[in-house]
Design an enzyme around this catalytic site. Sequence first.
Site: not given
Length: 690
Positions: A654, A534, A619
């Site tokens: 995600h 991320s 995501d």
Amino acid sequence: MQLPVAKRIPHPHHLHGDVREDDYYWLKDRSNPEVIQYLEDENRYYDDVMRPLEERTEQIYQRMVDRVPDSEVKVPIQHGQFFYYSRLDKDKQYPIYARKKAASRELLPEANEEVVLNLNELAEGDDYLSVTVQRMSTDHNRLAYLENRDGTDRYTIHIKNMETDELLPDRIPNVFLYGSMEWSRCGEYIFYITVDENQRPCRLWRHRLGNDVMNDELIFEEKDETFTLFMAKSQSGKFIFVYSHSKTSSEIRLLDTDAPLSPLQLVDARRNGILYDVEHWGDDLLILTNEEALNFKLLRCPLDDLQSRVNVVEYSEDRYLIAMHPFRDKLLVAGRENGLTQIWIVQDGTLERIEWEESLYTVSVLADQSYETTEVLIQYESLLTPKTTYGLNLLTREKQCLQVAPVSGEYDPSSYRQEQLWAVAEDGVNVPMIAVYREGALDQGPAPLILYGYGSYGANSNPHFDPYRLPLLDKGIVFVTAQVRGGSEMGRSWYEDGKMQKKRNTFTDFIAAAKHLIEQGYTTPSQMAARGGSAGGLLVGAVANMAGELFEVIVPAVPFVDVVTTMLDTTIPLTTLEWDEWGDPREPEDYFYMKSYSPYDNVEAKDYPHMYITTGLNDPRVGYWEPAKWVARLRALKTDNNVIVFKTNMGAGHFGKSGRFNHLKEAAECYAFILDRLGVAAEQEVANPQ
């Protein structure tokens, strides 16, 4: 198989007198069959590259599975007449949540188990399941829980009747994945927060059980697109705290759970730069605020006079106070000191720290404990010590070890080493690192090493125990975490010095850490991999451009790599919320600074390390198109023969696949790639010291 090649369609961005070429902008349109075709081509190429590593992947996976204990049972937490806990059996993907009715902890072995929620049964027939928030009504008769099956942040509330084991007809969609659901004390009302079209949590609703959801009452809406809305119940259960929150300011309202139809009561109106949190303790409201206190000070005021505030303890710049845990008999405070997590007991206007034996550790107060308890459960772990739950007697201060998380297979902590290291950043700041390795791993000189980093949002990379890391440690892999600026390991200033116009400190700290490890003989560039996910994917992506020669492999997971374009697009979920973290590129100064490190905008015609990149099609936090565009540009420009693989999970978001064994399989694939590229032999093991 031939390398996947994405076509180029000119799409220049013009802003502030600058032009950014974006030939792969078209990959953002997932409704375009050519986009899906490209992602599937990349997945086929991934499979082709990974096929020769199947045996190694399976070997790593099986050794991880061997470390899965027969059963993992969390220490039960008492609420009223019940003790609640979860257990995870070895052959199950998901945990089972259960409770026992008992008068004391000592009587639990004889009590019958009642299953509250079995996620394995819920997951049957679906490839993906996520259950986040669970809330039991005060009378223990109804369980409300949040469920999602596509990897987005849009969850659905289900309510289960614990007496009949059936779901109530009340079904509430479009609810945010956490901090979004609480009961009134009477159990007739449930409060929840829904998301807007950009998946921003922003609307607070009141639902009466049995009523049509279409008739639910909107009681508050956060209209500022740079703020989000969350809620949490006080430790005492007396209040629901409704938080309007941005990266730089907060505003909290109180909702009395005994008066669910009453209006919200504002504590303090939002002011730029002022963050605060609240808790309820006895007749007082506790306030933790950064007003004139960088590392936060602790105040109290009567519930009937919220402006009459006094210090609970004297403010100290050396302590970063993060959370309050009020219990009937004592107040505990959590935070950081000397670079480590700490828990203090408030005593006579001072903070008395709970001491621990190891030099590196992570400690926390377990959530959702009863306000009335005299035994507070504390979780402790280190790089060497498995999760250990202690019962802290609030009256005597004695700590009793209630449970050490089981580690399947042979494990002797004395065969491993943990240590803290310090690198010197380019501006002279000392950057901490934490390392763990098998004893003897460095006896023959530099070793294969995986350097991890995150460094954003003030999130901390704390020392933690991971039994699934043991098979890699036994192969002689050294694991190091660089606690770079942008986290808050060294206090609030550590975070402030790694965001906005100081964001590059995050990247140069990581580079300094890598250089230190090479200079001190821990590893070499040909033996080192970098990992981050991320915002940590942004970190290692930026480092690939700035100092890729220091690494043999770089592993960005769901990476945020198209910084400028994303931060300019307010139609993307959560973009507006991020301006206080990265900057607002509509402003020239922010635009050019962000462009200077954005991985996608800085790909050059030069050599890059091997790369293992992952994303999720659903995501909502980092769009799949960011790494897709980045990979396409890297393939077009890089001048080396190193391998880039790019895997898109077509049915998740995600956090990747759901289910414990699916996570382990994904981890094994990643490690197989890393070890292969670092030249670690499949049979390599560290010899036991004589």
